[in-house]
Motif scaffolding. Structure first.
Motif, PDB file in Angstrom:
ATOM      1  N   LEU A 285       1.000  -0.889   0.205  1.00  0.00           N
ATOM      2  CA  LEU A 285       0.044   0.402   0.150  1.00  0.00           C
ATOM      3  C   LEU A 285       1.244   1.140   0.018  1.00  0.00           C
ATOM      4  CD1 LEU A 285      -2.765  -0.918   2.854  1.00  0.00           C
ATOM      5  CD2 LEU A 285      -2.609  -1.440   0.436  1.00  0.00           C
ATOM      6  N   CYS A 286       0.770   1.936  -1.073  1.00  0.00           N
ATOM      7  CA  CYS A 286       2.006   3.117  -1.192  1.00  0.00           C
ATOM      8  C   CYS A 286       0.793   4.602  -0.943  1.00  0.00           C
ATOM      9  CB  CYS A 286       2.350   2.996  -2.173  1.00  0.00           C
ATOM     10  SG  CYS A 286       3.239   4.788  -2.947  1.00  0.00           S
ATOM     11  N   LEU A 287       1.126   5.326   0.529  1.00  0.00           N
ATOM     12  CA  LEU A 287       0.590   6.359   0.873  1.00  0.00           C
ATOM     13  C   LEU A 287       0.745   7.417   0.669  1.00  0.00           C
ATOM     14  CD1 LEU A 287       1.164   4.886   4.889  1.00  0.00           C
ATOM     15  CD2 LEU A 287      -0.304   3.976   2.543  1.00  0.00           C
ATOM     16  N   GLY A 288       1.294   7.811  -0.773  1.00  0.00           N
ATOM     17  CA  GLY A 288       1.554   9.035  -0.587  1.00  0.00           C
ATOM     18  C   GLY A 288       2.137   9.904  -0.617  1.00  0.00           C
ATOM     19  N   ASN A 289       2.613  11.375  -1.244  1.00  0.00           N
ATOM     20  CA  ASN A 289       3.568  12.013  -0.038  1.00  0.00           C
ATOM     21  C   ASN A 289       3.338  13.240   0.931  1.00  0.00           C
ATOM     22  OD1 ASN A 289       5.316  14.140  -0.035  1.00  0.00           O
ATOM     23  ND2 ASN A 289       5.462  14.599  -2.721  1.00  0.00           N
ATOM     24  N   PRO A 290       3.534  13.511   1.900  1.00  0.00           N
ATOM     25  CA  PRO A 290       2.050  13.907   2.665  1.00  0.00           C
ATOM     26  C   PRO A 290       2.505  15.173   2.467  1.00  0.00           C
ATOM     27  CG  PRO A 290       4.010  12.931   3.752  1.00  0.00           C
ATOM     28  CD  PRO A 290       3.635  12.152   2.739  1.00  0.00           C
ATOM     29  N   PHE A 291       3.303  15.826   1.995  1.00  0.00           N
ATOM     30  CA  PHE A 291       3.757  16.771   1.893  1.00  0.00           C
ATOM     31  C   PHE A 291       2.645  17.563   0.902  1.00  0.00           C
ATOM     32  CE2 PHE A 291       6.111  20.478  -0.713  1.00  0.00           C
ATOM     33  CZ  PHE A 291       6.037  21.650   0.001  1.00  0.00           C
ATOM     34  N   ASP A 292       1.602  16.965   0.262  1.00  0.00           N
ATOM     35  CA  ASP A 292       0.506  17.074  -0.668  1.00  0.00           C
ATOM     36  C   ASP A 292      -0.512  17.761   0.261  1.00  0.00           C
ATOM     37  OD1 ASP A 292       1.935  17.214  -3.369  1.00  0.00           O
ATOM     38  OD2 ASP A 292       1.006  15.396  -2.976  1.00  0.00           O
ATOM     39  N   HIS A 293      -0.683  16.985   1.774  1.00  0.00           N
ATOM     40  CA  HIS A 293      -1.366  17.170   2.431  1.00  0.00           C
ATOM     41  C   HIS A 293      -1.407  18.556   4.037  1.00  0.00           C
ATOM     42  CE1 HIS A 293      -3.439  14.299   0.266  1.00  0.00           C
ATOM     43  NE2 HIS A 293      -2.391  13.808   0.143  1.00  0.00           N
ATOM     44  N   THR A 294      -2.250  18.862   4.452  1.00  0.00           N
ATOM     45  CA  THR A 294      -2.282  19.589   5.240  1.00  0.00           C
ATOM     46  C   THR A 294      -3.383  19.327   7.044  1.00  0.00           C
ATOM     47  OG1 THR A 294      -3.669  21.255   4.999  1.00  0.00           O
ATOM     48  CG2 THR A 294      -1.201  21.893   4.233  1.00  0.00           C
ATOM     49  N   TYR A 295      -3.026  19.134   7.915  1.00  0.00           N
ATOM     50  CA  TYR A 295      -3.767  19.373   9.007  1.00  0.00           C
ATOM     51  C   TYR A 295      -3.975  19.900  10.108  1.00  0.00           C
ATOM     52  CZ  TYR A 295      -2.953  14.534   7.796  1.00  0.00           C
ATOM     53  OH  TYR A 295      -2.624  13.437   6.602  1.00  0.00           O
ATOM     54  N   PRO A 296      -4.434  19.927  10.785  1.00  0.00           N
ATOM     55  CA  PRO A 296      -4.990  20.978  12.437  1.00  0.00           C
ATOM     56  C   PRO A 296      -3.766  21.930  12.363  1.00  0.00           C
ATOM     57  CG  PRO A 296      -6.075  19.660  12.695  1.00  0.00           C
ATOM     58  CD  PRO A 296      -4.926  19.320  11.288  1.00  0.00           C
ATOM     59  N   GLY A 297      -3.377  22.662  12.256  1.00  0.00           N
ATOM     60  CA  GLY A 297      -2.537  23.490  12.437  1.00  0.00           C
ATOM     61  C   GLY A 297      -1.800  24.500  11.216  1.00  0.00           C
ATOM     62  N   GLY A 298      -2.776  24.148  10.406  1.00  0.00           N
ATOM     63  CA  GLY A 298      -1.776  24.691   8.178  1.00  0.00           C
ATOM     64  C   GLY A 298      -0.232  23.545   8.246  1.00  0.00           C
ATOM     65  N   VAL A 299       0.054  22.341   8.340  1.00  0.00           N
ATOM     66  CA  VAL A 299       1.770  21.881   8.205  1.00  0.00           C
ATOM     67  C   VAL A 299       1.530  20.522   7.953  1.00  0.00           C
ATOM     68  CG1 VAL A 299       2.573  23.602   9.855  1.00  0.00           C
ATOM     69  CG2 VAL A 299       1.139  20.932  11.151  1.00  0.00           C
ATOM     70  N   PRO A 300       1.979  19.811   7.032  1.00  0.00           N
ATOM     71  CA  PRO A 300       1.817  18.875   6.134  1.00  0.00           C
ATOM     72  C   PRO A 300       2.236  17.799   7.520  1.00  0.00           C
ATOM     73  CG  PRO A 300       2.590  19.899   4.947  1.00  0.00           C
ATOM     74  CD  PRO A 300       2.441  20.906   6.203  1.00  0.00           C
ATOM     75  N   SER A 301       1.550  16.678   7.504  1.00  0.00           N
ATOM     76  CA  SER A 301       1.974  15.778   9.032  1.00  0.00           C
ATOM     77  C   SER A 301       2.473  14.155   8.402  1.00  0.00           C
ATOM     78  CB  SER A 301       1.416  14.954  10.274  1.00  0.00           C
ATOM     79  OG  SER A 301       1.531  13.860  10.927  1.00  0.00           O
ATOM     80  N   ASP A 302       4.045  13.699   7.790  1.00  0.00           N
ATOM     81  CA  ASP A 302       3.712  12.188   7.402  1.00  0.00           C
ATOM     82  C   ASP A 302       3.280  11.348   8.532  1.00  0.00           C
ATOM     83  OD1 ASP A 302       5.915  12.857   8.841  1.00  0.00           O
ATOM     84  OD2 ASP A 302       7.043  12.686   8.372  1.00  0.00           O
ATOM     85  N   GLU A 303       4.162  11.308   9.847  1.00  0.00           N
ATOM     86  CA  GLU A 303       3.391  11.049  10.753  1.00  0.00           C
ATOM     87  C   GLU A 303       1.725  10.366  10.486  1.00  0.00           C
ATOM     88  OE1 GLU A 303       4.618   8.774  15.650  1.00  0.00           O
ATOM     89  OE2 GLU A 303       4.608  10.888  15.356  1.00  0.00           O
ATOM     90  N   ALA A 304       1.130  11.170  11.046  1.00  0.00           N
ATOM     91  CA  ALA A 304      -0.477  10.568  11.142  1.00  0.00           C
ATOM     92  C   ALA A 304      -0.814  10.267   9.978  1.00  0.00           C
ATOM     93  CB  ALA A 304      -1.033  12.469  11.174  1.00  0.00           C
ATOM     94  N   ASP A 305      -0.419  10.582   8.240  1.00  0.00           N
ATOM     95  CA  ASP A 305      -0.866  10.173   7.713  1.00  0.00           C
ATOM     96  C   ASP A 305      -1.133   8.306   7.609  1.00  0.00           C
ATOM     97  OD1 ASP A 305      -1.769  12.188   6.072  1.00  0.00           O
ATOM     98  OD2 ASP A 305       0.014  12.279   4.428  1.00  0.00           O
ATOM     99  N   TYR A 306       0.575   8.706   8.149  1.00  0.00           N
ATOM    100  CA  TYR A 306       0.907   6.996   8.067  1.00  0.00           C
ATOM    101  C   TYR A 306      -0.080   6.092   9.548  1.00  0.00           C
ATOM    102  CZ  TYR A 306       2.891   2.723   9.608  1.00  0.00           C
ATOM    103  OH  TYR A 306       3.499   1.423  10.224  1.00  0.00           O
ATOM    104  N   ALA A 307      -0.213   7.146  10.919  1.00  0.00           N
ATOM    105  CA  ALA A 307      -0.971   6.770  11.236  1.00  0.00           C
ATOM    106  C   ALA A 307      -2.708   6.196  11.328  1.00  0.00           C
ATOM    107  CB  ALA A 307      -1.193   6.839  12.654  1.00  0.00           C
ATOM    108  N   GLU A 308      -3.087   7.191  10.084  1.00  0.00           N
ATOM    109  CA  GLU A 308      -4.176   6.735   9.654  1.00  0.00           C
ATOM    110  C   GLU A 308      -4.557   5.574   8.803  1.00  0.00           C
ATOM    111  OE1 GLU A 308      -7.794   8.708   6.877  1.00  0.00           O
ATOM    112  OE2 GLU A 308      -5.274  10.146   7.058  1.00  0.00           O
ATOM    113  N   VAL A 309      -3.677   5.410   8.000  1.00  0.00           N
ATOM    114  CA  VAL A 309      -4.005   3.763   7.395  1.00  0.00           C
ATOM    115  C   VAL A 309      -3.691   2.693   8.403  1.00  0.00           C
ATOM    116  CG1 VAL A 309      -2.748   2.404   5.210  1.00  0.00           C
ATOM    117  CG2 VAL A 309      -3.475   5.193   4.445  1.00  0.00           C
ATOM    118  N   ARG A 310      -2.454   2.757   8.878  1.00  0.00           N
ATOM    119  CA  ARG A 310      -2.270   1.713  10.027  1.00  0.00           C
ATOM    120  C   ARG A 310      -3.543   1.079  10.761  1.00  0.00           C
ATOM    121  NH1 ARG A 310       2.262   3.492  14.300  1.00  0.00           N
ATOM    122  NH2 ARG A 310      -0.275   4.987  15.246  1.00  0.00           N
TER     123      ARG A 310
END
Length: 498
Positions: A285-310
């Motif tokens: 499962l390729c999760l993609g580039n976390p740089f393309d998304h923002t989370y609360p606070g307006g910053v990307p989160s690589d760990e949040a992207d990963y944790a969401e799918v895991r």
């Protein structure tokens, strides 16, 4: 009784089918922890690579390779799509340019050079070649990434590229099964649908994937495309479509296209989409580039992207929606890919010579007399904005021409007359205007803009980095079939002497 989702063995099994991106040019702590816990590996994007330090990405790869089985992927196609050269533009030809030359020995050499560069970076899987047959001239995401518009042409060059890449000790991953070539929607931004009859899909779009299988490709990537002849779900989450891939003799690893793309994220959600992809027969499962998304606070989160799918996978196991046997099947396929990568590296051949500029010169088509002369050059960039996944940060044409660049496009949804008039007003009377375009089919805004330019500046020239118009160009110019740095340099040299 403890929840199954807290079982270290199960968590390792889940991690073993995940392939995340990450932020920055060094290894984040969370990624190292997950690799220690069995994570399959990671995927590089342009923001992970220091373009001006050739040792940086190699050092990063060494840090991430905590065990020999770690899969380090990179979306490196050459031409329009490059991560290793994203800042300055690729020095390899596009697939369309290779298809134009139509010499499979040349294409194999290009694949070998691409593979050599990927291996030098420390990565061991490249998400290439594109096996899509670009039958829709208005395709917004494939275009010059495809070898061409016919199945036999694309098939022979896909096979040659797979052979070349893997001869250099890197696993190839052909994409995007069962074909993204007849789409009018970019799956990074929406959900494409293909309405062709089944027979047409089978005859025009599947043969290149079969050619990749016959060439021994290590992995195949799914598409987030609904092929209506096969069902009403995107291929990534459709067991019937992925079953066809296995029926075609493919025994390698089925990799999803990035699950953060809108075609999945906006329809199912990345987490639920990941569950459905595994149930359909996907392996990695390729999760993609976390740089393309923002989370609360307006910053990307690589760990949040990963944790969401895991966490979605763990929850699905907990409630019985995802059988452990499905995870075990997928994890076994990923392990087999890791073993294949090690074997390919051990059998890698010596570096081969490759002249990218010669390929580009042979591929481009010149119309009229596009001579620059000695005048000041002004570049009017009318092109559409590429999606973040396929677009490069580089703009090599202005540098190659020594031109001042005026960004005019994208023109879609805008007052074309006003935008072009404003741009022309910024071009000095004695300057040479150069129009940079990539979508010149009749009826489109770029074509309208060229008509205005032809009336106002008949000595202007056109550099078309996309596919050619069926009815030609209204000005002298060049169809380049690519937008790489080597293309820009070749075209600049050619127009300087025309």
């Amino acid at each position: 009784m403890p929840h199954r989702s807290t079982d270290p063995t199960l968590r390792s099994l889940v991690a073993g089918v995940l392939w995340p991106g990450f932020l920055g040019r060094s290894a984040p702590d969370w990624l190292l922890r997950e690799l220690d816990a069995g994570l399959a590996g990671a995927v590089y994007f342009g923001q992970n690579i220091d373009q001006d330090d050739p040792d940086q990405v190699r050092g990063l790869s060494e840090r991430l390779t905590v065990r020999p089985s770690v899969l380090l992927g990179i979306d490196e196609e050459g031409g329009r799509v490059s991560r290793l050269e994203t800042a300055h533009g690729s020095t390899l030809p596009s697939a369309a340019q290779l298809g134009r030359v139509d010499d499979t020995a040349v294409t194999r050499a290009a694949g070998a050079e691409l593979g050599r560069r990927v291996r030098a970076s420390g990565a061991n899987v490249t998400l290439a070649p594109v096996a899509d047959v670009n039958t829709n001239p208005r395709n917004p995401v494939i275009g010059t990434r495809s070898f061409g518009a016919t199945a036999d042409l694309v098939a022979r060059h896909v096979a040659a590229t797979v052979d070349g890449i893997q001869s250099a000790g890197v696993a190839a991953c052909a994409k995007h099964y069962p074909g993204h070539g007849d789409t009018a929607v970019d799956s990074h931004l929406g959900l494409p649908r293909v309405s062709l009859p089944r027979e047409e899909v089978e005859q025009q779009h599947l043969p290149p994937f079969q050619a990749a299988i016959d060439a021994g490709v290590a992995a195949i990537m799914t598409s987030h495309v609904v092929v209506e002849a096969f069902g009403d779900a995107p291929a990534t989450v459709d067991s019937r479509v992925l079953g066809m891939l296995r029926e075609g003799g493919f025994t390698g690893c089925i990799v999803t296209d990035a699950l953060d793309m809108a075609a999945i994220r906006a329809t199912y959600g990345s987490g639920p989409g990941a569950v459905l992809a595994l149930l359909a027969g996907s392996d990695l499962l390729c999760l993609g580039n976390p740089f393309d998304h923002t989370y609360p606070g307006g910053v990307p989160s690589d760990e949040a992207d990963y944790a969401e799918v895991r966490d979605a996978l763990l929850a699905a196991v907990e409630d019985g929606a995802l059988p452990v046997a499905v995870l075990e099947r997928a994890a076994a396929s990923v392990r087999a890919l890791s073993e294949r990568v090690v074997a390919l590296a051990a059998a890698a051949g010596p570096a081969e010579g490759f002249d990218a500029a010669a390929v580009v010169r042979a591929a481009i088509a010149v119309h009229g007399s596009p001579a620059l002369g000695e005048r000041e050059a002004v570049l009017l960039d009318l092109r559409d904005r590429a999606s973040g996944v396929v677009g490069s940060a580089a703009e090599p044409f202005a540098a190659a021409f020594g031109a001042r660049r005026i960004q005019v496009g994208p023109l879609g949804g805008r007052d074309v007359v006003g935008a072009v008039s404003d741009a022309l007003g910024a071009v000095p009377p004695g300057a040479q205007a150069i129009a940079l375009v990539d979508a010149v089919q009749a009826g489109g805004p770029q074509r309208r803009a060229l008509g205005m330019l032809a009336a106002a500046r008949p000595a202007a020239i056109v550099v078309n980095t996309g596919l050619p118009a069926v009815d030609g160009l209204p000005l002298s110019g060049v169809d380049t079939y690519g937008s790489s740095r080597v293309t820009a340099e070749v075209v600049a040299a050619l127009t300087a002497t025309s």
